[in-house]
Design a protein around this motif. Structure first.
Motif, mmCIF file in Angstrom:
data_model
loop_
_atom_site.group_PDB
_atom_site.id
_atom_site.type_symbol
_atom_site.label_atom_id
_atom_site.label_comp_id
_atom_site.label_asym_id
_atom_site.label_seq_id
_atom_site.Cartn_x
_atom_site.Cartn_y
_atom_site.Cartn_z
ATOM 1 N N ARG A 169 0.838 -1.196 0.000
ATOM 2 C CA ARG A 169 0.000 0.000 0.000
ATOM 3 C C ARG A 169 0.877 1.252 0.000
ATOM 4 N N VAL A 170 1.875 1.254 0.868
ATOM 5 C CA VAL A 170 2.757 2.420 0.934
ATOM 6 C C VAL A 170 3.412 2.655 -0.413
ATOM 7 N N GLY A 171 3.950 1.598 -1.006
ATOM 8 C CA GLY A 171 4.644 1.733 -2.283
ATOM 9 C C GLY A 171 3.730 2.326 -3.335
ATOM 10 N N VAL A 172 2.547 1.769 -3.474
ATOM 11 C CA VAL A 172 1.648 2.201 -4.541
ATOM 12 C C VAL A 172 1.145 3.625 -4.304
ATOM 13 N N PHE A 173 0.741 3.913 -3.068
ATOM 14 C CA PHE A 173 0.199 5.246 -2.807
ATOM 15 C C PHE A 173 1.271 6.335 -2.907
ATOM 16 N N SER A 201 0.873 6.670 7.336
ATOM 17 C CA SER A 201 0.313 7.490 6.256
ATOM 18 C C SER A 201 1.220 8.671 5.961
ATOM 19 N N ASN A 202 1.737 9.274 7.024
ATOM 20 C CA ASN A 202 2.607 10.414 6.816
ATOM 21 C C ASN A 202 3.920 10.011 6.161
ATOM 22 N N ALA A 203 4.421 8.842 6.522
ATOM 23 C CA ALA A 203 5.639 8.357 5.877
ATOM 24 C C ALA A 203 5.374 8.171 4.385
ATOM 25 N N MET A 204 4.183 7.681 4.081
ATOM 26 C CA MET A 204 3.795 7.476 2.691
ATOM 27 C C MET A 204 3.821 8.810 1.938
ATOM 28 N N ILE A 205 3.239 9.826 2.564
ATOM 29 C CA ILE A 205 3.224 11.151 1.941
ATOM 30 C C ILE A 205 4.644 11.664 1.747
ATOM 31 N N ALA A 206 5.460 11.507 2.792
ATOM 32 C CA ALA A 206 6.832 12.005 2.722
ATOM 33 C C ALA A 206 7.589 11.322 1.593
ATOM 34 N N VAL A 207 7.485 10.018 1.524
ATOM 35 C CA VAL A 207 8.202 9.279 0.486
ATOM 36 C C VAL A 207 7.684 9.691 -0.894
ATOM 37 N N GLY A 208 6.383 9.954 -0.979
ATOM 38 C CA GLY A 208 5.809 10.406 -2.241
ATOM 39 C C GLY A 208 6.355 11.764 -2.647
ATOM 40 N N ILE A 209 6.358 12.702 -1.711
ATOM 41 C CA ILE A 209 6.835 14.054 -2.022
ATOM 42 C C ILE A 209 8.280 14.023 -2.495
ATOM 43 N N VAL A 210 9.072 13.187 -1.824
ATOM 44 C CA VAL A 210 10.481 13.128 -2.167
ATOM 45 C C VAL A 210 10.673 12.694 -3.616
ATOM 46 N N GLN A 211 9.747 11.902 -4.119
ATOM 47 C CA GLN A 211 9.917 11.394 -5.488
ATOM 48 C C GLN A 211 9.344 12.307 -6.570
ATOM 49 N N ILE A 212 8.709 13.395 -6.154
ATOM 50 C CA ILE A 212 8.093 14.285 -7.144
ATOM 51 C C ILE A 212 9.075 14.747 -8.227
ATOM 52 N N PRO A 213 10.283 15.195 -7.845
ATOM 53 C CA PRO A 213 11.183 15.737 -8.867
ATOM 54 C C PRO A 213 11.448 14.766 -10.020
ATOM 55 N N VAL A 214 11.524 13.481 -9.719
ATOM 56 C CA VAL A 214 11.809 12.499 -10.761
ATOM 57 C C VAL A 214 10.768 12.609 -11.870
ATOM 58 N N GLY A 223 7.371 4.475 -12.853
ATOM 59 C CA GLY A 223 6.459 4.234 -11.747
ATOM 60 C C GLY A 223 6.719 2.889 -11.093
ATOM 61 N N THR A 224 6.869 1.864 -11.911
ATOM 62 C CA THR A 224 7.121 0.526 -11.366
ATOM 63 C C THR A 224 8.422 0.502 -10.572
ATOM 64 N N LEU A 225 9.459 1.121 -11.180
ATOM 65 C CA LEU A 225 10.750 1.116 -10.476
ATOM 66 C C LEU A 225 10.661 1.918 -9.181
ATOM 67 N N SER A 226 9.891 3.012 -9.195
ATOM 68 C CA SER A 226 9.879 3.792 -7.955
ATOM 69 C C SER A 226 9.046 3.160 -6.870
ATOM 70 N N ILE A 227 8.168 2.236 -7.206
ATOM 71 C CA ILE A 227 7.488 1.527 -6.118
ATOM 72 C C ILE A 227 8.548 0.811 -5.284
ATOM 73 N N ALA A 228 9.532 0.243 -5.975
ATOM 74 C CA ALA A 228 10.628 -0.433 -5.270
ATOM 75 C C ALA A 228 11.330 0.533 -4.326
ATOM 76 N N THR A 229 11.704 1.715 -4.861
ATOM 77 C CA THR A 229 12.389 2.710 -4.035
ATOM 78 C C THR A 229 11.505 3.144 -2.871
ATOM 79 N N ALA A 230 10.227 3.329 -3.160
ATOM 80 C CA ALA A 230 9.318 3.808 -2.118
ATOM 81 C C ALA A 230 9.216 2.798 -0.970
ATOM 82 N N ILE A 231 9.156 1.515 -1.325
ATOM 83 C CA ILE A 231 9.091 0.493 -0.269
ATOM 84 C C ILE A 231 10.347 0.552 0.590
ATOM 85 N N LEU A 232 11.500 0.698 -0.070
ATOM 86 C CA LEU A 232 12.763 0.783 0.679
ATOM 87 C C LEU A 232 12.796 2.024 1.566
#
Lengths: 288, 351, 521
Positions: free
Chosen positions: A91-95, A150-163, A211-220
């Motif tokens: 869930r975290v990775g996808v969201f 949930s907040n960690a999910m948001i944080a990880v998401g924001i960090v990936q925006i530039p990509v 997107g697929t590759l960043s799910i991996a990064t997001a989980i990590l």
């Protein structure tokens, strides 16, 4: 672009054919599929309530037939927790990637499509974000909005925006210059129409691969935050959190940290393989 | 080239200005108050108010409208926390930690070399293993060698660093006793720092026992930190090499009957290295700044752990000064990487 | 094997290592400061205790006061004026003499907010022990130099255990010359500190270690090792790993469950210290429905505290019933333990109007402490018991420093915390937990009963004789139990370990007052 090929099959069919030929893609699909299935079936096959799970008499037992991965400091079955952890991590990775994808793409579209001052401002923002190491940025965001999954999910998401912003921006700039797009614009098509009808569909494949590759990064990354105590909170069976709790016992009961780590590794590996396969399928120019 | 270098350098200014704004805003958005933390248990509200004043935390964050209108002095609008922070930074004063009273500059001088040494070691391990592996994998495409290198690389980017670090400690330090579990140097060794990087300092001072000891401490964290760059570089190297090997001039060289070895080393490698070097540069920047988890596990006295603790304890000067420093290093490295394109590939023209 | 040892010996001699005796102490963190009076954490105080000394010391491993830098003391009849005779011929490490003027300089620096040698320090611990700064509640009115080796303390009220207070490890006497040279940076890694103790500050390598050297002119038993090194190693498991690897000689505050590991290692020796600590679960009554006594009693009955102590203290700790440990006076002795009775808990909850429970938060400490060696698993376990009776408790934590400053602000509905005493007196426990502290939150309880408890503690502080004080403290313990203001969980005997061959190390029940000059290796 794949669409310009004049083959008999539709582009999707071509991509699927190429994907089937990619062994990493197949392996990735298998692993990811397995985890998705696991996450969906877990509540049915082995229901679990982390808030009530406690077996103080069974603490710190090594792996055995009854407890495939041993038990932890509260006597909880690690296998059960690892299985349920898949629900959290997926869930975290996808969201997280969803957040990054949407916001990043919008920013990239605006910057690439309008250019000029809009582009300058957005690029400035992106450059600022990129001058922070991603983990530090994520930590800072969580520090502001508070720890929690949930907040960690948001944080990880924001960090990936530039990509995504950068990817979309360069894509838009290159597509905008192509004849059919300029033609559409010349014919007076609205901005939204041009963006959604012409630009986005044509640039979708790199976004999907990324997107697929960043799910991996997001989980990590989310696991990293969990390890630092900023992500999921106890008693949630989040993999990163489980590893960090095992730290206190790792000379005596290394299995507490070992198995959640294996789970992270396999899940992340799955998404990486799948991403590679997608690239083979959607972006055939790259040499594999 | 020179013009581009100047332009590239100037472009850092708005970015760093933005970074300072963002860092400043962020730390003040974090709930909590250093005055409260500093006074610790059983602090009275009066004491907190007084301390806030003493620490200048009672001033507005950005613009002091009140002071400007009351004193009828437009300049007083800049009597705010951000501008006094920016002013100090511009004068080269990064401030001191609220809790330990140590100058941020002193901390950075002590900690940055530790982080730098670790990152360098990690990158060295990564490059030395990944580049040959990537080349071999490309040359023997689809062989078992290729497959195993690529599998290893995939596993490398899929492992959480902190978990790998724990496993390494468990195996090599706790059970086998081959390597120390944490720290930079055994207590028996002392060195007067020159660069602050112990291996280098040891060599400079001719103390080779110390160099050996420092290296022993470096191996495990460098392996953990280097695992991801290693995997990325190996994949990158293989991809770049394959692309080059497919190109016309390489085919021509081959058809002219040049030996395979010559083709690979002379023609292909040179051209394949460019994207790889870029990645190495960019990843080095990330390592320098993103080693928080590795430093935590191995108790490495670098910048990452310090910053992380600083955020936790709301030590504003540490977070402001430290992050600004790190961001500066990071953007400078990126700029250097950009500029190095021209150095490695003279065909590239800068506009 | 023998050959190997000789070879190693030759090797180490060749490189000039191990020729000097070095004792390495692994604790959870490096100091924050070496200015002891500004230090709020045991890790700072343990180091500064080796460098600077207080007027009153404690016999190693006990809480019995003994002469420190003062050789004797005497109270006036009202216990409002205390006369201290100082040790003669003692010199600070910088060569300046220790005398009455130095004592007055130190006390004035802490007590008087207008003193110009305070630097940018807050001296918070001073306010904990003495109630505030001068004019703001400090029980020290002023200090008078009678002659070179006699000082008189004039107090604002009579305090019978004043010498114990001065013995708290915060109040090491610093060299006035060194403080005056740099009040702001005194105690930092660059400047260090200067005292009269058995070790001299040598070097502090930021983030890595603090190095002290033997004081060859020490007035008391000179240190048995040449060099004493402190390292900060946050995780207990890592401290144990370092000890096993031989990189440190002493590792303190280990996880009780590692006792097995230590006992099975022939190179290590477990040291179980007689603890004087208390770990408890507190309620802050500003948070509803914790202001309802039935709810608090329900929570106390919902949890199997014995099972928790059994599981997480590995036989080293004991179940607590009162807030002062058994080894200390000031107990009632007959306060019953809360017994595990989920049915009663459910009934009480229903009576209070929460038959289906409610939502609340439990805050746990982010670090292991002697009284809670594994805070997070203990919190998780408590939460599962509460879940059994329908109470949904979310687990939360934050940075340790922030935690310590937040708990008494009412931000945490329930929180785990504990105490190792600063000075050996029940006052230091009970007044801290339930006394009318400056912010008057008193765990958020403003009822008359709570105010009574506060008054009892004030009375006990200034009561003239032991018997009265004893009775007052016993009364407090009973009332706290009746009202279930907080739940005492455990008294722990902390587990430490040393390398075989390390001799003479006695951990202190006060947490950081260890005489490392007596340790041989």
């Amino acid at each position: 672009m794949a669409t310009s090929d004049a083959y008999m099959r539709t582009p999707t069919q071509q991509a699927w054919r190429r994907f089937k030929r990619s062994s990493s893609g197949k392996a990735g699909l298998l692993i990811v599929g397995f985890f998705i299935l696991l996450a969906m079936l877990a509540p049915l096959l082995m229901p679990y309530d982390a808030t009530k799970d406690r077996h103080l008499r069974l603490r710190l037992k090594p792996p055995s037939i009854e407890h495939l991965m041993g038990t932890d400091e509260l006597g909880r079955d690690i296998f059960r927790r690892v299985v349920h952890g898949s629900r959290i991590s997926l869930r975290v990775g996808v969201f997280a990637v969803g957040i990054a994808l949407v916001l990043g793409t919008v920013l990239g579209l605006l910057a690439g499509f309008y250019g000029g001052k809009t582009d300058m401002f957005i690029s400035w923002l992106i450059d600022i974000m990129l001058s922070f190491p991603s983990i530090l940025l994520a930590i800072a965001i969580v520090a502001v909005i508070g720890p929690g999954i949930s907040n960690a999910m948001i944080a990880v998401g924001i960090v990936q925006i530039p990509v995504y912003a950068r990817l979309t921006r360069s894509m838009v700039i290159s597509i905008k210059e192509q004849d059919y797009v300029s033609a559409a614009m010349g014919l007076g098509a609205g901005h939204a129409r041009v963006i959604f009808k012409h630009i986005l569909p044509n640039g979708l494949s790199p976004l999907i691969v990324q997107g697929t590759l960043s799910i991996a990064t997001a989980i990590l990354d989310a696991a990293g935050l969990g390890f630092l105590g900023l992500g999921a909170q106890p008693p949630q069976p989040e993999w990163g959190l489980m590893i960090s709790k095992g730290f206190l016992y790792f000379t005596r009961a290394p299995w507490i940290s070992l198995f959640p780590g294996v789970a992270i590794m396999i899940a992340v590996l799955g998404f990486n393989l799948l991403g590679d396969g997608m690239r083979d399928a959607l972006d055939p120019r790259t040499v594999r | 080239m020179t013009a581009y270098a100047i332009r590239r350098t100037l472009s850092l200014i708005p970015v760093l200005f933005g970074v300072s704004l963002l860092v400043f805003t962020f730390i003040h958005l974090i709930p909590g108050d250093p005055a409260v933390v500093m006074l610790g248990q059983r602090a009275t509200p009066e004491a907190i108010t007084k301390l806030r004043k003493q620490l200048n935390l009672d001033k507005p964050l950005f613009f002091n409208l009140k002071a400007a209108t009351e004193k009828k002095n437009p300049a007083a609008i800049f009597d705010s926390q951000y501008f006094s922070f920016a002013n100090r930074i511009l004068h080269g004063d990064l401030g001191e930690s609220i809790f330990t009273k140590v100058d941020i500059a002193t901390e950075l001088r002590a900690r940055f070399p530790a982080t730098f040494e670790l990152s360098l070691a990690a990158m060295l391990v990564a490059v030395l293993l990944a580049i040959p592996a990537g080349i071999m994998a490309a040359v023997k495409k689809n062989s078992w060698l290729d497959l195993s290198v690529m599998t290893a690389a995939l596993i490398g980017i899929s492992m959480p660093i902190f978990w790998l670090g724990l496993l390494l400690i468990y195996l090599f330090a706790v059970n086998l006793h081959w390597l120390p579990p944490s720290g930079r140097l055994d207590v028996a060794f002392h060195i007067k720092p020159i660069t602050g990087m112990y291996v280098l300092d040891g060599i400079l001072r001719g103390n080779f026992a110390l160099v050996g000891n420092a290296l022993k401490h470096l191996i495990l964290p460098a392996l953990a930190l280097g695992s991801i760059p290693m995997a990325v570089i190996a994949r990158m190297m293989r991809g770049a090499m394959l692309e080059v090997l497919n190109q016309d001039y390489v085919r021509t060289a081959r058809s002219k009957g040049l030996s395979e070895r010559l083709v690979i080393w002379k023609h292909a490698l040179r051209n394949a290295m460019l994207p790889v070097i870029t990645v190495i540069g960019l990843m080095f920047g990330t390592l320098l700044t993103g080693a928080i988890l590795t430093e935590t596990i191995f108790n490495w006295p670098g910048i990452g752990k310090w910053l992380y603790d600083g955020i936790g304890s709301r030590d504003y000067p540490i977070v402001q000064g430290g992050t600004l420093f790190i961001a500066t290093v990071y953007v400078i490295i990126n700029a250097l990487v950009d500029l190095s394109y021209g150095f490695f590939d003279p065909r590239i023209q800068y506009h | 094997m023998k050959k190997l040892i000789i070879g190693l010996l030759a090797l180490s001699l060749a490189f000039g290592v191990a020729s000097a005796q070095t004792l390495v102490y692994g604790q959870s963190k490096l100091p924050v400061t070496l200015d002891s009076s500004d230090a709020q954490d045991g890790n700072s105080l343990r180091v500064s205790y080796q460098i600077t000394e207080s007027l009153v010391a404690f016999k190693p491993g006990t809480v019995d006061p003994k002469p420190g830098l003062a050789v004797s003391w005497k109270a006036s009849d009202s216990a409002k004026v205390w006369t201290f005779k100082l040790r003669q011929g003692v010199k600070f490490h910088d060569g300046t003499p220790f005398n009455a003027a130095a004592v007055k300089f130190n006390i004035d620096r802490w007590n008087d907010k207008s003193n110009k040698y305070r630097g940018n320090k807050q001296f918070v611990p001073f306010t904990w022990v003495f109630g505030g700064f001068k004019g703001e509640g400090s029980i020290i009115d002023h200090v008078e130099v009678v002659d070179d080796y006699t000082v008189k303390f004039y107090l604002t009220d009579s305090v019978g255990f004043f010498p114990n207070m001065l013995g708290a490890s915060y109040f090491g006497i610093d060299s006035p010359k060194a403080v005056m040279a740099n009040p702001d940076k005194y105690g930092t890694p660059e400047v260090g500190s200067v005292g009269t103790g058995p070790f001299v500050f040598s070097k502090w390598i930021i983030g890595d270690k603090v190095i002290l050297k033997r004081n060859d002119n020490y007035w008391g038993p000179k240190a048995k090792v040449d060099t004493l090194v402190f390292r900060g190693i946050p995780e207990p498991a890592s401290r144990l790993a370092e000890l096993k690897a031989g990189a440190i000689d002493i590792a303190n505050n280990l996880s009780p469950e590692d006792k097995v590991t230590i006992d099975s290692d022939p190179n290590l020796e477990a040291v179980v210290q007689k603890g004087l600590n208390i770990g408890y679960l507190a309620f802050h009554q500003k948070n509803k429905p914790l202001d309802d006594i039935r709810v608090r009693k329900a929570i106390a009955a919902a949890v199997d505290w014995d099972a928790i102590v059994d599981a997480f203290y590995a036989g080293l700790g004991e179940r607590a019933t009162e807030f002062v440990p058994p080894a200390m006076w000031g107990r009632d002795g007959h306060v019953p333990a809360y017994t595990y009775n989920p049915e009663l808990a459910k009934k009480l909850l229903a009576e209070a109007g929460y038959p289906n429970g409610f939502k609340t938060e439990i805050w746990y400490m982010p670090v292991s402490r002697p009284y809670f060696p594994a805070p997070q698993p203990i919190a998780e376990t408590i939460a599962t018991y509460l879940a059994d009776v329908g109470i949904k408790a979310t687990l939360k934590t934050e940075d340790w420093g922030t935690y310590l400053s937040d708990y008494d602000q009412g931000k945490f509905p329930m929180y785990m915390l504990g105490w190792s005493p600063d000075y050996p007196d029940p006052d230091n426990y009970l007044y801290t937990f339930f006394g009318p502290t400056p912010i008057k939150t008193n765990l958020g309880c403003e009822s008359e009963a709570c105010q009574q408890i506060g008054q009892l503690l004030v009375d006990a502080r200034t009561a003239p004789d032991m018997a009265t004080r004893k009775e007052l403290y016993a009364k407090v313990q009973r009332k706290v139990h009746e009202l279930t203001l907080s739940i005492p969980v455990a008294h722990n005997n902390p587990l430490h370990a040393i390398r075989k061959g390390v001799k003479g190390w006695i951990p202190s029940p006060l947490g950081s007052s260890e005489n490392l000059n007596l340790v041989t290796k």
